[in-house]
Motif scaffolding. Sequence first.
Motif, PDB file in Angstrom:
ATOM      1  N   ASP A   8       0.682  -0.982   0.155  1.00 34.77           N
ATOM      2  CA  ASP A   8       0.073   0.249  -0.169  1.00 34.77           C
ATOM      3  C   ASP A   8       0.848   0.921   0.062  1.00 34.77           C
ATOM      4  O   ASP A   8       1.614   1.457   0.417  1.00 34.77           O
ATOM      5  N   PRO A   9       0.870   2.527  -0.629  1.00 32.14           N
ATOM      6  CA  PRO A   9       1.276   3.355  -0.868  1.00 32.14           C
ATOM      7  C   PRO A   9       1.865   4.427   0.569  1.00 32.14           C
ATOM      8  O   PRO A   9       2.064   5.286   0.732  1.00 32.14           O
ATOM      9  N   SER A  10       0.398   3.768   1.437  1.00 30.69           N
ATOM     10  CA  SER A  10       0.413   4.901   2.500  1.00 30.69           C
ATOM     11  C   SER A  10       1.620   5.142   3.484  1.00 30.69           C
ATOM     12  O   SER A  10       1.946   3.855   3.343  1.00 30.69           O
ATOM     13  N   PRO A  11       1.809   5.794   4.215  1.00 28.99           N
ATOM     14  CA  PRO A  11       3.094   6.407   4.650  1.00 28.99           C
ATOM     15  C   PRO A  11       2.910   4.485   6.289  1.00 28.99           C
ATOM     16  O   PRO A  11       3.434   4.443   6.711  1.00 28.99           O
ATOM     17  N   GLU A  12       1.551   4.684   6.295  1.00 31.26           N
ATOM     18  CA  GLU A  12       1.155   4.162   7.036  1.00 31.26           C
ATOM     19  C   GLU A  12       1.628   2.771   6.894  1.00 31.26           C
ATOM     20  O   GLU A  12       2.218   2.214   7.926  1.00 31.26           O
ATOM     21  N   GLU A  13       2.009   1.673   5.998  1.00 26.26           N
ATOM     22  CA  GLU A  13       1.445   0.825   5.466  1.00 26.26           C
ATOM     23  C   GLU A  13       3.207   0.674   4.506  1.00 26.26           C
ATOM     24  O   GLU A  13       3.922  -0.798   5.272  1.00 26.26           O
ATOM     25  N   GLY A  14       3.972   1.565   5.125  1.00 26.83           N
ATOM     26  CA  GLY A  14       4.702   1.759   4.261  1.00 26.83           C
ATOM     27  C   GLY A  14       5.196   1.776   3.466  1.00 26.83           C
ATOM     28  O   GLY A  14       6.597   1.110   2.280  1.00 26.83           O
ATOM     29  N   GLY A  15       4.512   0.961   2.036  1.00 22.70           N
ATOM     30  CA  GLY A  15       4.972   1.291   0.402  1.00 22.70           C
ATOM     31  C   GLY A  15       5.182  -0.160  -0.173  1.00 22.70           C
ATOM     32  O   GLY A  15       4.370  -1.043   0.615  1.00 22.70           O
ATOM     33  N   TYR A  16       5.861  -0.117  -0.761  1.00 23.86           N
ATOM     34  CA  TYR A  16       6.321  -1.768  -1.395  1.00 23.86           C
ATOM     35  C   TYR A  16       8.122  -2.310  -1.778  1.00 23.86           C
ATOM     36  O   TYR A  16       7.926  -2.721  -1.538  1.00 23.86           O
ATOM     37  N   PHE A  17       8.679  -1.410  -0.975  1.00 23.06           N
ATOM     38  CA  PHE A  17       9.985  -2.078  -1.378  1.00 23.06           C
ATOM     39  C   PHE A  17      10.926  -1.848   0.536  1.00 23.06           C
ATOM     40  O   PHE A  17      10.241  -0.777   1.387  1.00 23.06           O
ATOM     41  N   ASP A  18      11.888  -2.618   0.491  1.00 23.58           N
ATOM     42  CA  ASP A  18      12.614  -2.472   2.538  1.00 23.58           C
ATOM     43  C   ASP A  18      13.748  -0.918   2.624  1.00 23.58           C
ATOM     44  O   ASP A  18      13.336  -0.431   1.634  1.00 23.58           O
ATOM     45  N   MET A  19      13.937  -0.941   3.519  1.00 25.35           N
ATOM     46  CA  MET A  19      14.634   0.113   3.834  1.00 25.35           C
ATOM     47  C   MET A  19      16.611   0.021   2.706  1.00 25.35           C
ATOM     48  O   MET A  19      16.930   1.075   2.832  1.00 25.35           O
ATOM     49  N   ARG A  20      15.992  -0.745   2.121  1.00 24.43           N
ATOM     50  CA  ARG A  20      17.505  -0.268   1.303  1.00 24.43           C
ATOM     51  C   ARG A  20      16.904  -0.376   0.046  1.00 24.43           C
ATOM     52  O   ARG A  20      17.646  -0.063  -0.771  1.00 24.43           O
ATOM     53  N   GLY A  21      15.948  -1.077  -0.543  1.00 21.66           N
ATOM     54  CA  GLY A  21      15.441  -0.276  -1.727  1.00 21.66           C
ATOM     55  C   GLY A  21      14.964  -1.383  -2.810  1.00 21.66           C
ATOM     56  O   GLY A  21      14.173  -1.304  -3.852  1.00 21.66           O
ATOM     57  N   PHE A  22      14.715  -2.502  -2.229  1.00 22.25           N
ATOM     58  CA  PHE A  22      14.907  -4.353  -2.427  1.00 22.25           C
ATOM     59  C   PHE A  22      13.269  -4.283  -2.522  1.00 22.25           C
ATOM     60  O   PHE A  22      12.302  -3.667  -1.245  1.00 22.25           O
ATOM     61  N   PRO A  23      12.482  -5.162  -3.382  1.00 15.56           N
ATOM     62  CA  PRO A  23      11.161  -5.323  -2.953  1.00 15.56           C
ATOM     63  C   PRO A  23      10.504  -5.944  -2.113  1.00 15.56           C
ATOM     64  O   PRO A  23      11.799  -7.582  -1.266  1.00 15.56           O
ATOM     65  N   LEU A  24       9.767  -5.456  -1.284  1.00 13.75           N
ATOM     66  CA  LEU A  24       9.463  -6.232  -0.444  1.00 13.75           C
ATOM     67  C   LEU A  24       8.910  -8.115  -0.742  1.00 13.75           C
ATOM     68  O   LEU A  24       7.737  -7.830  -1.604  1.00 13.75           O
ATOM     69  N   GLN A  25       8.660  -8.498   0.141  1.00 16.55           N
ATOM     70  CA  GLN A  25       8.400 -10.058   0.264  1.00 16.55           C
ATOM     71  C   GLN A  25       7.565 -10.654   1.071  1.00 16.55           C
ATOM     72  O   GLN A  25       7.588 -10.312   2.097  1.00 16.55           O
ATOM     73  N   THR A  26       6.496 -11.001   0.226  1.00 19.01           N
ATOM     74  CA  THR A  26       5.032 -11.473   1.017  1.00 19.01           C
ATOM     75  C   THR A  26       5.063 -12.348   1.797  1.00 19.01           C
ATOM     76  O   THR A  26       5.592 -13.711   1.543  1.00 19.01           O
ATOM     77  N   LEU A  27       4.514 -13.079   2.846  1.00 20.26           N
ATOM     78  CA  LEU A  27       4.142 -14.332   3.520  1.00 20.26           C
ATOM     79  C   LEU A  27       3.527 -15.521   2.570  1.00 20.26           C
ATOM     80  O   LEU A  27       4.177 -16.330   2.255  1.00 20.26           O
ATOM     81  N   GLN A  28       2.562 -14.955   1.999  1.00 21.67           N
ATOM     82  CA  GLN A  28       1.800 -15.732   1.223  1.00 21.67           C
ATOM     83  C   GLN A  28       2.592 -15.768  -0.505  1.00 21.67           C
ATOM     84  O   GLN A  28       2.577 -17.519  -0.871  1.00 21.67           O
TER      85      GLN A  28
END
Length: 200
Positions: free
Chosen positions: A98-118
Amino acid sequence: MNVLKAWILPQVILGKSAVFEFEYPSNMTVLHATDDSKCTVLNGTCKETSSTCEGLYKPSLCAGHVNRQCCVASSTYDTIECTGNHRHHARGTAYYPDPSPEEGGYFDMRGFPLQTLQAYMKGMAPFVTVAMDSHPGIAYDTPVCIPELNRKYRKFIDFRVRDTGGAFQGKKFSRIDIYVRDRHDSYDGTINGPLTLFFR
């Protein structure tokens, strides 16, 4: 048919990050690695997940399609109940794309894609991204084992601390945020409960 989630870089679509789902045939080739070296270094064997594995299947270490994974001995990687030199008790929460600041977007602290549990459970991600306080010496990409979630899904899950945020400052090891597929999955009762964290 299966569903493949593909990351579209921010500059590609209207200057924003987005996640799209594509249906693809179950026999489609999805390359996880260019060869099997990442598996063999763990003394593992690349094979079809329909075959018996005297240990644990770990995705993204073998060349080929999504169901060709690395079979490693439980003692080589980890067990469902977890082992480690450091154990902490934490309150779990979840966040999602989600692009909202609360959810944190799509990339981790170093700019790599976040990976979901599913995605990990489907063999489409090499690990699951989690967020924690970055101040108590937890290095980027630190593995953490969570027995409550291993038991729920009946397999070892490779969680990696690769994200953080203002909500975690000063929480040390008492809070962990697990990246999931969507808002519905973020309400999971096991994730949003007391969790035990094992660090090596």
